[in-house]
Design an enzyme around this catalytic site. Sequence first.
Site, PDB file in Angstrom:
ATOM      1  N   GLU A   1      -5.533  -7.971  -0.444  1.00  0.00           N
ATOM      2  CA  GLU A   1      -6.220  -7.829   0.739  1.00  0.00           C
ATOM      3  C   GLU A   1      -7.840  -7.462   0.510  1.00  0.00           C
ATOM      4  OE1 GLU A   1      -4.858  -4.955   3.200  1.00  0.00           O
ATOM      5  OE2 GLU A   1      -3.087  -5.421   3.265  1.00  0.00           O
TER       6      GLU A   1
ATOM      7  N   GLU B   1       0.825  -1.172  -0.185  1.00  0.00           N
ATOM      8  CA  GLU B   1      -0.191   0.146  -0.023  1.00  0.00           C
ATOM      9  C   GLU B   1       0.737   1.161  -0.033  1.00  0.00           C
ATOM     10  OE1 GLU B   1      -2.652  -0.199   3.102  1.00  0.00           O
ATOM     11  OE2 GLU B   1      -3.906  -1.729   2.212  1.00  0.00           O
TER      12      GLU B   1
END
Length: 418
Positions: A270, A158
Amino acid sequence: MKNRNHNLALLFLLISLNIFAQSPFGVNLAGAEFGSNIPGTFNSDYTYPTDSELDYYQSKNLNLIRLPFRWERIQPILNGSLDSNELMRIKSFLQLANNRNMKVIIDLHNYCRYKINDVYEIIGSNNLSVANITDLWTKLSLELKDEPNIWGYGIMNEPHDLLPSTPWFDIAQSIINGIRTNDQNTTIIVGGDSWSSAERWLTYSDNLKNLVDSSNNIVYEAHVYFDHDASGLYNDNYDNEGAYPNIGIDRVTPFVNWLNSNNLKGFIGEYGVPADDNRWLVVLDNFLNHLKQNCINGTYWAGGPWWGNYILSIEPNNNVDKPQMSILQNHITTTNCSSLGINEIINSSEIHLYPNPFIDSIHIKGINDGTIIYIYDIKGRLITTKLLENSKIQNLNKLKSGIYIIKSNKQYIAKIIK
């Protein structure tokens, strides 16, 4: 020898495609990235998943494990040696997984940051350079390149809010170059900018399609959550979060379309839902069905030994499965994807194909005119069929640049590049 090597190359290609077409789903096993005390003390501030956890997820056929870990722990001094104890923990976990025929994604869970004197420095700042992160991955790939069950190197979890002078594209390209100095085989997994958002992919990550990998082996990673701000915090109930049955499909569609338009491979690193309302389970089921229809696999967030009452956790309580598990078990592989089986190859020494790379047409010698030619993308999906006329298949200009596989009469297979 030349023909033998050609067939071996095709066989390797087919095996690779078969694996990807049947890509496993799995779970993040968190713990090694835990703790605000950095680097901290093992089994006090952070931990690694156990063999009993691997036994549990293997019993559920979730055989792909994403293993988050921290840069500061594997390399306590920038540009320094890797920490031998932390490296041993990673390798020990890989061995435990390999003993169970489970694949592992090594996930550097640092958000393009490194903690120095209690301050999280951003890559590109005065104290943290692109060369620093490239050094880490160059050294780590050298240590891990021979591990047999690494599904891919997740080079950064991320990335977000980076400095304009140091965009994520430049950081990722440098990391790829560093890895390939030591390891030409392992898949490199590149997450998107802006928290790897699938929904915002075209805005923040479209340029990642221009990354260059000498091994042509990149998988792009997006993340998807279904609460109001897509943070995965789920601070409110289903209705107040603005959820609806197909919210996951809507949020992942920009990423899926981007993969398909650019003939690229993708992965959802995710996603997760609470278990306090069965409507969330419907969202999860619809979302995973959509991924499978598009030959994309993923890892649920999350399992791991220290979650406690975390609302997304799928760690069992007193040996009782969490409600999300029944949904996940229905989506253990991308089995709907076409598979190009290894038994379909034949001796192709009398078949010649040119030019390769091609532009809008291909000449094929050694196959009869009138034969139907099947063209697949690298995910094993049938893209188009063409009739061989005058030893030529034409009007291929609409195919996007990339790698394709051609078949004729379900016997001959070749790799072509556009």
